[in-house]
Design a protein around this motif. Structure first.
Motif, PDB file in Angstrom:
ATOM      1  N   ARG A  16       0.841  -1.203   0.000  1.00 23.69           N
ATOM      2  CA  ARG A  16       0.000   0.000   0.000  1.00 23.69           C
ATOM      3  C   ARG A  16       0.876   1.252   0.000  1.00 23.69           C
ATOM      4  N   ALA A  17       1.902   1.264   0.846  1.00 33.62           N
ATOM      5  CA  ALA A  17       2.803   2.423   0.920  1.00 33.62           C
ATOM      6  C   ALA A  17       3.498   2.641  -0.426  1.00 33.62           C
ATOM      7  N   GLU A  20       0.921   4.137  -2.821  1.00 33.13           N
ATOM      8  CA  GLU A  20       0.576   5.516  -2.463  1.00 33.13           C
ATOM      9  C   GLU A  20       1.681   6.500  -2.831  1.00 33.13           C
ATOM     10  N   GLN A  22       3.328   6.314  -5.599  1.00 34.26           N
ATOM     11  CA  GLN A  22       3.367   6.422  -7.052  1.00 34.26           C
ATOM     12  C   GLN A  22       2.489   7.560  -7.547  1.00 34.26           C
ATOM     13  N   LEU A  27       0.343   4.569 -11.324  1.00 35.06           N
ATOM     14  CA  LEU A  27      -0.730   3.681 -10.869  1.00 35.06           C
ATOM     15  C   LEU A  27      -1.521   3.139 -12.051  1.00 35.06           C
ATOM     16  N   ARG A  42      -7.548   8.371  -7.743  1.00 32.03           N
ATOM     17  CA  ARG A  42      -6.323   7.766  -7.237  1.00 32.03           C
ATOM     18  C   ARG A  42      -6.586   6.712  -6.157  1.00 32.03           C
ATOM     19  N   THR A  43      -7.449   7.040  -5.201  1.00 32.68           N
ATOM     20  CA  THR A  43      -7.765   6.115  -4.113  1.00 32.68           C
ATOM     21  C   THR A  43      -8.425   4.853  -4.649  1.00 32.68           C
ATOM     22  N   ILE A  46      -5.798   2.633  -6.341  1.00 37.20           N
ATOM     23  CA  ILE A  46      -4.979   1.920  -5.348  1.00 37.20           C
ATOM     24  C   ILE A  46      -5.763   0.741  -4.775  1.00 37.20           C
ATOM     25  N   GLU A  47      -7.011   0.976  -4.414  1.00 36.95           N
ATOM     26  CA  GLU A  47      -7.831  -0.091  -3.840  1.00 36.95           C
ATOM     27  C   GLU A  47      -8.055  -1.226  -4.846  1.00 36.95           C
TER      28      GLU A  47
END
Length: 88
Positions: A16-17, A20, A22, A27, A42-43, A46-47
């Motif tokens: 995750r880090a 985040e 990137q 992404l 973005r969120t 990532i998810e």
């Protein structure tokens, strides 16, 4: 395997880090690499990537061989190998 769960949680947090850190473009490239839907959020991106990793378990490949969960087929091969050897 007590350590396996903790290792998977730590690896998930590290992943995750990494994501985040990137850029949105990075992404998107990561999502394309796994043929995932592209998003401008973005969120959400990532998810989506993390969910893909969780479902496809690439974190298992990062674990040492002694901590990887065995699949049913691996157990079957191990079991049949012992049966063949003891029968000889």
């Amino acid at each position: 395997m007590v350590g396996t769960r903790a290792t998977r949680i730590l690896a998930g947090k590290m992943e995750r880090a990494r994501l985040e850190a990137q850029t949105l473009d990075e992404l998107r490239q990561e999502a394309l690499k796994y043929q995932l839907p592209i998003s401008s959020d973005r969120t959400r991106l990532i998810e989506t990537i993390l969910l893909h990793f969780e479902q496809n378990s690439p974190l298992d490949k990062m674990l040492p061989a002694t901590q990887r969960p065995r699949t049913h087929s691996a157990r079957s091969r191990i079991g049949s190998g012992h049966a063949e050897q003891s029968g000889q």
